[in-house]
Scaffold this active site. Structure first.
Site, PDB file in Angstrom:
ATOM      1  N   ASP A   1      -4.557   2.458  -4.834  1.00  0.00           N
ATOM      2  CA  ASP A   1      -3.134   2.584  -4.499  1.00  0.00           C
ATOM      3  C   ASP A   1      -2.654   1.425  -3.637  1.00  0.00           C
ATOM      4  O   ASP A   1      -1.635   1.527  -2.961  1.00  0.00           O
ATOM      5  CB  ASP A   1      -2.864   3.917  -3.793  1.00  0.00           C
ATOM      6  CG  ASP A   1      -3.625   4.047  -2.479  1.00  0.00           C
ATOM      7  OD1 ASP A   1      -4.534   3.226  -2.233  1.00  0.00           O
ATOM      8  OD2 ASP A   1      -3.326   4.966  -1.696  1.00  0.00           O
TER       9      ASP A   1
ATOM     10  N   LYS B   1      -7.128  10.196  10.392  1.00  0.00           N
ATOM     11  CA  LYS B   1      -6.588   9.483   9.216  1.00  0.00           C
ATOM     12  C   LYS B   1      -7.397   9.727   7.955  1.00  0.00           C
ATOM     13  O   LYS B   1      -6.844  10.091   6.910  1.00  0.00           O
ATOM     14  CB  LYS B   1      -6.518   7.976   9.507  1.00  0.00           C
ATOM     15  CG  LYS B   1      -5.987   7.179   8.322  1.00  0.00           C
ATOM     16  CD  LYS B   1      -5.888   5.684   8.620  1.00  0.00           C
ATOM     17  CE  LYS B   1      -5.407   4.932   7.378  1.00  0.00           C
ATOM     18  NZ  LYS B   1      -5.294   3.477   7.621  1.00  0.00           N
TER      19      LYS B   1
ATOM     20  N   ASP C   1       0.831  -1.207   0.000  1.00  0.00           N
ATOM     21  CA  ASP C   1       0.000   0.000   0.000  1.00  0.00           C
ATOM     22  C   ASP C   1       0.859   1.248   0.000  1.00  0.00           C
ATOM     23  O   ASP C   1       1.880   1.320   0.709  1.00  0.00           O
ATOM     24  CB  ASP C   1      -0.914   0.028   1.237  1.00  0.00           C
ATOM     25  CG  ASP C   1      -1.870  -1.154   1.272  1.00  0.00           C
ATOM     26  OD1 ASP C   1      -1.990  -1.833   0.240  1.00  0.00           O
ATOM     27  OD2 ASP C   1      -2.470  -1.399   2.327  1.00  0.00           O
TER      28      ASP C   1
END
Length: 1139
Positions: free
Chosen positions: A968, A782, A713
């Site tokens: 991603d 986050k 990741d």
């Protein structure tokens, strides 16, 4: 016998003997069916005759003429293939059951229990609720309470399972059966339900019952007869009108479109589409009329085209995976070969008949209006009520649907409402998200993408791009496809689509056990909601604050109960689909959104889904681990357990310290200590525990063949792209572009910055600082940090943080919204200070987009001034209507991106129900400049991360690696991780070594070379921000003074808001109504109104002074931000760039 020459009639034994003879002497295993002699010997002709004589196919294959199991099995397969070719789904099911009775081969579903479907509480006649125990299967009497959508899915998947038994080797025929129309499934289900009521002797009570399917069947019977009669009348009427009006346009006729499908199919489409739209668009117990008419018209078009695809029966060329020795698609020779093969295949498959063209919105609406009007006339329900005085039961037949008007946000809105009886039934059987059977995984490799609208599913048309009816995007895409510039994009989609998958049987068994238990466990909600209802405060009647808090908590509790049922249904989909495909290799066809990001087309069970979906999936092929693969498997397990901020060696040590827990999790996942259930991603963690135990238990762990996908990741990948674009050394260090001994965690860093700011506020005794001090964890910030570069607004950030604060459980729910507002400002400010380079690039992108959206092509500008003035000339200058320029750019792979944000123009259409206003994508309309500007930075970054993923996918295929991705997050086998890591870095360096921003600026200058921008659009602070030299624009000092002191042509967001706060593509449709700040939004509106009133005269004077004054767009485009000194090649030394 068939021709009645003989006096005897053929029996099941006769057909069995003929079929056996054909199998022994006339079947060619290579080319399939090769018939010599009479046509009646062909299995398809035999089956046709068998059915016409009403002989059960199961009796034929079970006849004593077949002396061995092998012969009987071959007979079943031959008749099943013929049944699929003839579209006889029921025959395939019957033969599948017959095969299961005499089967000796192991069945993948043997000993696998069924998943207990979601059920709703059932009400008895006296109103009492019958509650099911959570650990018991629902009794047959409650089968009607299975939600309609799940019943549809279970029935269709049942056909998938039966087809596997008789067509286990013929995957193409199974895939064809899988893509059969949803309407064929629906009509059989409703017919069978109605027949069951008739057999029970309840024909008169069936309409009185609250069974939704019975109602729908009776509506269907009446509606198809009504459609047949109405279409016949319409044809007569159109012929008469055509004679009277010489200029009568053929395209205004509806009957040709309505004759494309049988009345039975039109009836089913209309009923199902309306039922699916129940409760949509914010309308309770109904739907918006315009949306309903369009949906029905579009469904008719889609079903007709699907039928045509099946009738054409076009052969599909196979897509063989590239081997390591094949030509690399990055070489010019490989590219030319790829393009030539696609062009040849496309010419082979292309059909230029008129049925392939798109229908207009007007045609869709009129067809929808015709069908919905017919349904509303014939669909009725019977409602009964007891007279309280006489105790007499009074029965009345009422319409099932009725038309009405509602006011939504101050606008009068036409709606179609459900009868209360139907609405009550719908509340128990939600239909809004019924799974379309075409959107299941595939059993064969998807069709290669040959053009922008030809690829993916074999028999159903799909598009390579998901665009929201943007005609402009479709034209750009078609042009690029025809010119052969999308070959690398198509090749990348083919790589992703051809990755084989299979269901993880070990994890599925655990999931099924938890599901059938009905307990809350590992993100699986309970069968019966277990959260207690909020207690009613004793002082509620006279304490308004206590009352408000109670009502808010009660509302949240009700929403949680509804969400529990919704989540339960969603997981039910996944479990049912996984069960149906146990033992199969499956494929997930992919396409892209308008920014180039790839998504699997099947929406429910795919690797892009939640933790449960990912835990249920393995690669279809296993590969040896090797020494490095075993290490990466351990690192992957540590990441899933939440220990992902340490060094790689520390993560491996973490796994070694928990080996006892890992073995216990793999051996006794539910009976043991359940260590895996505490992980951040529990189901993926369990799958990895099982694989690691199997590897360590094997004689040679490094030789163990593992099919588990291992992930790499990116670290806040959007910020990684910004840091590389701007050469930002500080930002690069925060997102692991630069080499370091330990991974950098930008989320923790931002959380610490916010906590420090809160401590400073705490010294001033700030209310929310006292509430939130010490509670701002990494998890709280986050999502906001991650989505900042993707254009999260203040409102979006506040909502994200509010959800995290509520999940903590230590903050009063009624304080979470205000606390989230306080934190959102601090988080966004901290990110802006930390990533200065990203902020400058965002500002540059935003400014370019704003100028482009205000520009007008020179030829259109000249034409607007040369057009004669109309008698009803509006006060608005004519050139303003020509501001239609969208931001368009091309990705490094050649994919054109067109931002779809426009000021939608609506067209008035008269229908039998009401006048509806529809938006036609073919009608030119001005752009929404603010959306164009604020959405451009996140959309551009999305296009870059999509390009990086595609480049990586192509190179992985060229080197023989299995590859999958979730934006991603890149996946491959554990033993291939080091090889994929090298590819990830090489493709990222290649992408960002090509001066991406410079190429974008040059494309803008070439694409918009002759575009003009009106001077009045540059007024106020905006002109100062551009830092334009007046001499370069050939304007006088007085004009400059008028611009700098006056107002801009349009109120715009503050530059500091624009640079970091944008609108994500996903929420672009709702922004007008929803994305309004409760505090700053109102203040902004008041300020805007005041300013406009104050400067009305001066603004008019400025516009009069500068009327007709334009400047070249390319002359005022801002210069690129200065690039920093960070060298992107340094990521080769970064261990944690992707990890």
């Amino acid at each position: 016998m068939e021709n009645a020459v003989e006096s005897v009639q053929p029996t099941a034994n006769t057909y069995a003997i003929v079929l056996r003879t054909w199998l022994r002497y006339h079947a060619d295993p290579v080319t399939g069916i090769e018939v010599t002699g009479a046509e009646v010997h062909d299995p398809m002709s035999l089956l046709r005759n068998i059915i016409s004589r009403q002989i059960a196919p199961a009796l034929v294959v079970a006849d004593r003429a077949f002396t061995t199991n092998e012969e009987a099995t071959e007979a079943i397969k031959a008749l099943s293939r013929a049944a699929v070719q003839m579209g006889l789904v029921s025959v395939v099911n019957e033969l599948g059951l017959a095969d299961s009775l005499g089967r000796t081969v192991e069945d993948p579903l043997e000993n696998v229990p069924e998943a207990i479907p979601v059920t709703k509480a059932k009400f008895s006649e006296d109103g009492a609720v019958t509650q099911l125990a959570s650990n018991e299967a629902p009794p047959p009497s409650l089968e009607g309470d299975i939600p309609f959508n799940l019943e549809t899915l279970r029935r269709h998947l049942g056909q998938v399972i039966l087809a596997r038994r008789v067509l286990s080797e013929d995957l193409v025929l199974r895939q064809r059966l899988l893509e059969q129309s949803v309407y064929n499934v629906a009509v059989e289900r409703m017919k069978r339900q109605a027949e069951l009521f008739d057999q029970l002797g309840l024909p008169s009570k069936s309409l009185n019952s609250t069974d939704l399917r019975t109602w729908m069947w009776h509506w269907h019977q009446k509606l198809q007869a009504r459609i047949e009669a109405e279409v016949a009348n319409l044809e007569i009427e159109e012929r008469v009108v055509a004679r009277l009006k010489k200029r009568y346009k053929e395209e205004s006729q509806l009957s040709p479109f309505l004759r494309l499908l049988k009345p039975e199919k039109l009836s089913l489409i209309t009923i199902l589409e309306l039922m699916h739209l129940h409760g949509s668009g914010g309308v309770q117990d109904g739907m918006k009329t315009a949306r309903a008419l369009l949906a029905v018209g579009r469904a008719v078009e889609s079903e007709y085209k699907a039928e045509m695809c099946k009738k054409n029966n076009i052969s599909v060329p196979s897509s063989n995976p590239a081997r390591p020795g094949d030509q690399n698609v990055f070489t010019s020779l490989g590219y030319r070969d790829l393009h030539a093969r696609r062009v040849a295949a496309r010419k082979y498959m292309e059909d230029s008949e008129e049925w392939t063209s798109e229908w207009s919105q007007l045609v869709r609406v009129k067809i929808g209006s015709f069908l919905v009007d017919c349904l509303m006339d014939v669909a009725t329900v019977q409602r009964s009520i007891k007279d309280p005085r006489t105790n007499e039961i009074i029965t009345e037949e009422q319409p099932a649907f009725f038309h009405s008007y509602e006011y939504l946000r101050g606008h009068r809105l036409g709606v179609i409402k459900f009868n209360p009886a139907v609405a009550e039934r719908m509340s128990k059987d939600p239909i809004a998200e019924t799974l379309h059977p075409r959107h299941l995984p595939m059993l064969v490799k998807p069709k290669p993408w040959l053009s922008y609208n030809n690829g993916g599913y074999l028999y159903n048309r799909t598009w390579a791009m998901r665009f929201k009816e943007s005609r402009e995007q479709e034209l750009y895409l078609r042009h690029a496809s025809d010119a052969g510039r999308l070959e690398l994009v198509f090749a990348g989609l083919d790589v992703l689509s051809s990755t084989p998958w299979k269901i993880n049987r070990r994890v599925f068994d655990v999931v099924l056990s938890v599901w059938n238990s009905g307990e809350r466990f590992c993100k699986i909600p309970p069968a019966v909601p277990d959260e207690p209802e909020p207690e009613r405060p004793p002082n509620m009647e006279f304490d308004n604050k206590a009352k408000a808090i109670y009502l808010d908590r009660q509302k949240s509790w009700m929403q949680a109960r509804a969400a529990n049922h919704s989540d339960r249904c969603s997981i039910n989909y996944k479990v049912e689909i996984a069960r149906a495909f146990l033992g199969d290799t499956i494929y997930l066809p992919h396409n892209v959104d308008f920014r180039g990001r790839a998504y699997p087309i099947p929406p429910h069970l795919s690797h892009i889904g939640d933790d449960l979906s990912r835990g249920l999936l393995l690669f279809g092929e296993a590969k040896p681990l090797g020494e490095r693969g075993l290490r990466w498997l351990k690192i992957h397990l540590a990441n899933l357990a939440g220990y992902d901020k340490a060094s790689f060696d520390e993560r491996v040590d973490f796994v070694h310290e928990h080996l006892d827990d890992i073995f216990d999790s793999a051996e006794r996942p539910l009976e043991g200590r359940r260590w895996w259930a505490k992980a951040d991603d529990p189901w993926q963690c369990l799958a990895t525990c099982i694989e690691l135990k199997n590897a360590l238990d094997s004689p040679d762990p490094e030789a163990y063949e593992c099919a588990l996908p291992v992930h790499q990741d990116g670290t806040c990948n959007g910020l990684q792209h910004y840091a590389a674009l701007g050469g930002d050394a500080v930002g690069a260090a925060q997102v692991n572009l630069a080499a370091a001994d330990r991974p950098s965690d930008v989320y923790t860093y931002v959380a610490k910055m916010v906590e420090d700011s809160i401590q400073r506020d705490l010294e001033q005794d700030h209310q929310f600082a006292k509430l939130l001090a010490g509670k701002v964890s990494r998890k709280v910030v986050k999502q906001t940090v991650m989505t900042t570069v993707y254009g999260v607004t203040f409102v979006g950030a506040r909502d994200q943080i509010e959800r995290q604060l509520k999940d903590r459980g230590d903050i009063p729910p009624e304080m979470c919204w205000l606390g989230a507002s306080y934190l959102a400002k601090k988080v966004l400010a901290s990110i802006g200070n930390l990533f200065q380079g990203a902020k400058e690039i965002q500002t540059w992108l935003n400014t370019c987009a704003r100028l482009i959206s205000k520009s007008i092509p020179q030829d259109r500008l000249v034409q607007s001034f040369s057009e004669p003035k109309s008698s009803r000339q509006s006060k608005q200058p004519r050139w303003k209507k020509e501001q239609m320029t969208s931001v368009v750019w091309t990705t490094p792979l050649g994919l054109p991106i067109v931002q779809p944000y426009r000021s939608v123009k609506r067209k008035q259409v008269m229908t039998a129900l009401q006048t509806v206003f529809i938006s036609d994508p073919n009608i030119p309309s001005t752009v929404n400049s603010q959306k164009q500007a604020s959405a451009f930075p996140p959309n551009f970054i999305h296009s870059l991360d999509a390009t990086h993923m595609m480049l990586t996918a192509l190179e992985c295929r060229a080197q023989g690696l299995t590859f999958a991705s979730v934006h991603d997050s890149y996946w491959t086998h554990a033993g291939s991780i080091d090889q994929m890591n090298a590819i990830i870095r090489d493709t990222f360096i290649a992408l960002h070594s090509s001066d991406v921003l410079g190429a974008l600026a040059q494309e803008f200058r070439e694409r918009y070379a002759d575009y003009k921008v009106p001077l009045v659009a540059l007024g106020g602070e905006y002109f100062k921000k551009l830092k334009i030299e007046p001499e370069s624009l050939d304007i006088s000092p007085d004009d400059v003074k008028a611009l700098t002191e006056g107002e801009a042509e349009e109120e715009t967001a503050k530059p500091e808001e624009v640079s970091l706060i944008g609108e994500d593509e996903e929420s672009a449709e709702e922004e007008d109504e929803e994305e309004i700040d409760e505090e700053t939004g109102k203040a902004k509106k008041r300020k805007t109104k005041k300013t406009k009133t104050k400067s009305k005269k001066s603004k008019a004077a400025i516009e009069e002074r500068l009327a007709g004054r334009f400047v070249n767009l390319v002359d005022i485009l801002p210069p690129l931000p200065e690039k920093g000194k960070f060298d992107v090649k340094a990521i080769k030394d970064s261990l944690y760039f992707f990890s």
